[in-house]
Write a protein that holds these residues in place. Structure first.
Motif, PDB file in Angstrom:
ATOM      1  N   GLU A  21      33.740  39.284  24.224  1.00  0.00           N
ATOM      2  CA  GLU A  21      32.855  38.253  24.767  1.00  0.00           C
ATOM      3  C   GLU A  21      33.313  36.878  24.296  1.00  0.00           C
ATOM      4  OE1 GLU A  21      30.814  38.850  27.016  1.00  0.00           O
ATOM      5  OE2 GLU A  21      30.385  40.991  26.847  1.00  0.00           O
ATOM      6  N   LEU A  22      32.904  35.871  25.063  1.00  0.00           N
ATOM      7  CA  LEU A  22      33.193  34.485  24.711  1.00  0.00           C
ATOM      8  C   LEU A  22      31.999  33.845  24.031  1.00  0.00           C
ATOM      9  CD1 LEU A  22      34.980  31.918  24.910  1.00  0.00           C
ATOM     10  CD2 LEU A  22      33.859  31.477  27.110  1.00  0.00           C
ATOM     11  N   GLY A  23      30.862  33.826  24.724  1.00  0.00           N
ATOM     12  CA  GLY A  23      29.629  33.289  24.169  1.00  0.00           C
ATOM     13  C   GLY A  23      28.461  34.171  24.568  1.00  0.00           C
ATOM     14  N   ASP A  44      31.367  26.920  26.148  1.00  0.00           N
ATOM     15  CA  ASP A  44      32.346  26.317  27.049  1.00  0.00           C
ATOM     16  C   ASP A  44      33.732  26.823  26.678  1.00  0.00           C
ATOM     17  OD1 ASP A  44      34.128  24.698  28.430  1.00  0.00           O
ATOM     18  OD2 ASP A  44      32.996  22.855  28.081  1.00  0.00           O
ATOM     19  N   PRO A  45      34.390  27.601  27.555  1.00  0.00           N
ATOM     20  CA  PRO A  45      35.695  28.166  27.194  1.00  0.00           C
ATOM     21  C   PRO A  45      36.776  27.127  26.973  1.00  0.00           C
ATOM     22  CG  PRO A  45      35.193  28.595  29.504  1.00  0.00           C
ATOM     23  CD  PRO A  45      33.950  28.042  28.881  1.00  0.00           C
ATOM     24  N   ARG A  49      32.457  24.123  22.884  1.00  0.00           N
ATOM     25  CA  ARG A  49      31.074  23.816  22.509  1.00  0.00           C
ATOM     26  C   ARG A  49      30.364  25.095  22.105  1.00  0.00           C
ATOM     27  NH1 ARG A  49      26.813  23.496  26.504  1.00  0.00           N
ATOM     28  NH2 ARG A  49      28.505  23.521  28.049  1.00  0.00           N
ATOM     29  N   PRO A  50      29.732  25.131  20.938  1.00  0.00           N
ATOM     30  CA  PRO A  50      29.124  26.393  20.488  1.00  0.00           C
ATOM     31  C   PRO A  50      27.857  26.739  21.276  1.00  0.00           C
ATOM     32  CG  PRO A  50      28.629  24.636  18.948  1.00  0.00           C
ATOM     33  CD  PRO A  50      29.610  24.061  19.929  1.00  0.00           C
ATOM     34  N   GLY A 199      25.079  19.335  32.356  1.00  0.00           N
ATOM     35  CA  GLY A 199      25.966  19.264  31.202  1.00  0.00           C
ATOM     36  C   GLY A 199      25.551  20.146  30.042  1.00  0.00           C
ATOM     37  N   ARG A 200      24.292  20.603  30.038  1.00  0.00           N
ATOM     38  CA  ARG A 200      23.801  21.478  28.965  1.00  0.00           C
ATOM     39  C   ARG A 200      24.188  22.937  29.171  1.00  0.00           C
ATOM     40  NH1 ARG A 200      18.245  22.071  29.548  1.00  0.00           N
ATOM     41  NH2 ARG A 200      18.362  23.241  27.604  1.00  0.00           N
ATOM     42  N   LEU A 201      24.525  23.300  30.395  1.00  0.00           N
ATOM     43  CA  LEU A 201      24.684  24.710  30.722  1.00  0.00           C
ATOM     44  C   LEU A 201      25.952  25.294  30.122  1.00  0.00           C
ATOM     45  CD1 LEU A 201      23.713  24.766  34.522  1.00  0.00           C
ATOM     46  CD2 LEU A 201      22.235  24.657  32.503  1.00  0.00           C
ATOM     47  N   ALA A 202      25.927  26.599  29.910  1.00  0.00           N
ATOM     48  CA  ALA A 202      27.139  27.313  29.544  1.00  0.00           C
ATOM     49  C   ALA A 202      28.073  27.350  30.744  1.00  0.00           C
ATOM     50  CB  ALA A 202      26.798  28.734  29.104  1.00  0.00           C
ATOM     51  N   ARG A 203      29.362  27.405  30.484  1.00  0.00           N
ATOM     52  CA  ARG A 203      30.380  27.559  31.532  1.00  0.00           C
ATOM     53  C   ARG A 203      30.861  29.002  31.530  1.00  0.00           C
ATOM     54  NH1 ARG A 203      31.426  24.124  35.512  1.00  0.00           N
ATOM     55  NH2 ARG A 203      33.648  24.632  35.409  1.00  0.00           N
ATOM     56  N   LEU A 204      30.950  29.591  32.707  1.00  0.00           N
ATOM     57  CA  LEU A 204      31.370  30.973  32.840  1.00  0.00           C
ATOM     58  C   LEU A 204      32.882  31.074  33.010  1.00  0.00           C
ATOM     59  CD1 LEU A 204      28.301  31.110  33.403  1.00  0.00           C
ATOM     60  CD2 LEU A 204      28.780  32.792  35.188  1.00  0.00           C
ATOM     61  N   GLU A 205      33.428  32.214  32.601  1.00  0.00           N
ATOM     62  CA  GLU A 205      34.818  32.547  32.904  1.00  0.00           C
ATOM     63  C   GLU A 205      34.882  34.020  33.294  1.00  0.00           C
ATOM     64  OE1 GLU A 205      37.313  32.004  29.465  1.00  0.00           O
ATOM     65  OE2 GLU A 205      36.733  33.948  28.629  1.00  0.00           O
TER      66      GLU A 205
END
Length: 370
Positions: A21-23, A44-45, A49-50, A199-205
């Protein structure tokens, strides 16, 4: 329940450290009390950003459980009834023999309108009125109420338009006013996310092997026929600002602690807030349908808007567990027998079974037995 916090934290730390997993976020409530609120890894991959507990993650169909909850809250206060024909609220929906289809049929994926045109785009999804007109004008694949089949894309628009016709407000507004704000989670539980909050959201990969997982599925699976690639969830789809800012309530954007709190408030009182009565809880979590799902080809036990059965376990052996997973690996569930609710949100998108969800579900089940 310090042990639960430690167990959950250790589990997700291992998942991130192993590269699986990433986050990740995990939240667990028991009898209205938050007993685990754990995070690990990066939101954020690229930037690193934690993850923090308040970061919302696009969680695909986990949002269907949120949509169902909005409907039940409105039913609780008499704004709608499950056995009302949809066409009484939304006359256009009655076209092509759908006049007898009820809100109950919609909740149980038995309307018979699971498909959208093969050329549908994200831009089309963002056009609420256009999508509702398209679905209302659809000829059903089966007579409403006679079969079930997962309505992957259309379900949210049908439920959302029922809500809009019943109370005159978009479902995102009703979610905020009737569910999120009373529970203090209005900035962590969304359908359409305000642009200023992106800008607060997590980024997916996409996880390694995602494409292969999809390619290995039968090409003639009805679910694929019903849901074209452009509107099938993926990392790119879940990062698309148009998807995130639009009301598409077949999916949703949320933190784990927000959606776990919502489920806790279905089970009972959370800081003075209870969303529905015990009587309605029994009604909406009872087995409603369990026939072979026409889209995926295997039995799918369902209640009113929720799947039944613990992730990673035999659903027939865990009928008190209700909730909805999301394609990509997030999920949220509650257990009427134990008083637990829990949610997992994550940003490494994999379309197959979620090891993170299964492991957390098993931890919660073990804690309930001790």
């Amino acid at each position: 329940m310090i042990a639960m916090q430690e167990l959950v934290q250790r589990t997700i730390d291992q998942l991130v450290e192993s590269g699986a997993e990433l986050g990740v976020q995990v939240a667990v409530y028991r009898h209205g009390e938050l007993v685990a609120d754990a995070v690990a890894g990066a939101a954020d991959p690229e930037g690193g950003r934690p993850v923090t507990p308040d970061v919302p993650f696009f969680s695909a169909s986990t949002g269907k459980g949120v949509t169902a909850t909005v409907v039940h809250v409105l039913a609780e206060r008499g704004a709608l009834d499950y056995d009302t024909p949809i066409a009484e609220l939304w006359p256009e929906f009655g076209a092509h023999g759908k006049g007898g289809a009820t809100i109950r049929h919609a909740l149980t994926h038995s309307l018979g309108v699971p498909a959208v045109p093969s050329g549908l785009t994200v831009k089309d999804l963002a056009d609420w009125d256009g999508m509702c007109a398209l679905i209302a004008g659809t000829e059903p694949w089966w007579e409403p109420g006679t079969r079930t089949g997962y309505h992957a894309v259309t379900w949210g628009f049908v439920m959302g338009e029922i809500v809009r016709r019943a109370v005159g407000k978009p479902i995102s507004q009703v979610l905020e006013e009737e569910v999120a704000a009373p529970l203090g989670i209005a900035d962590e539980l969304y359908f359409g996310v305000p642009e200023a909050e992106l800008g607060r959201l997590a980024r997916l990969e996409d996880a390694p092997g995602s494409a292969g997982m999809l390619a290995a599925m039968p090409a003639d699976l009805p679910l694929f026929k019903a849901t074209p690639p452009a509107v099938t969830p993926s990392a790119a789809y879940g990062n698309d600002p148009l998807v995130l800012t639009s009301d598409i309530p077949s999916g949703g954007t949320m933190s784990a602690r927000a959606v776990a709190r919502m489920y806790a408030a279905l089970l009972g009182e959370v800081d003075g807030v209870r969303l529905i009565s015990p009587e309605r809880l029994r009604e909406i979590t009872a087995l409603a349908t369990a026939d072979v799902d026409q889209m995926v080809g295997f039995p799918a036990p369902r209640a009113l808007g929720y799947n039944l059965g613990r992730p990673g376990a035999d659903p027939q052996q865990t009928p008190s567990v209700f909730g909805v997973p999301g394609m990509g690996g997030s999920a949220a569930y509650a257990d009427t027998a134990t008083g637990f609710s829990y949610a997992v949100t994550k940003n490494r998108f994999f379309p197959g079974p979620s090891a993170a969800v299964d492991r957390i579900a098993a931890l919660v089940a073990e804690a309930a037995e001790n």
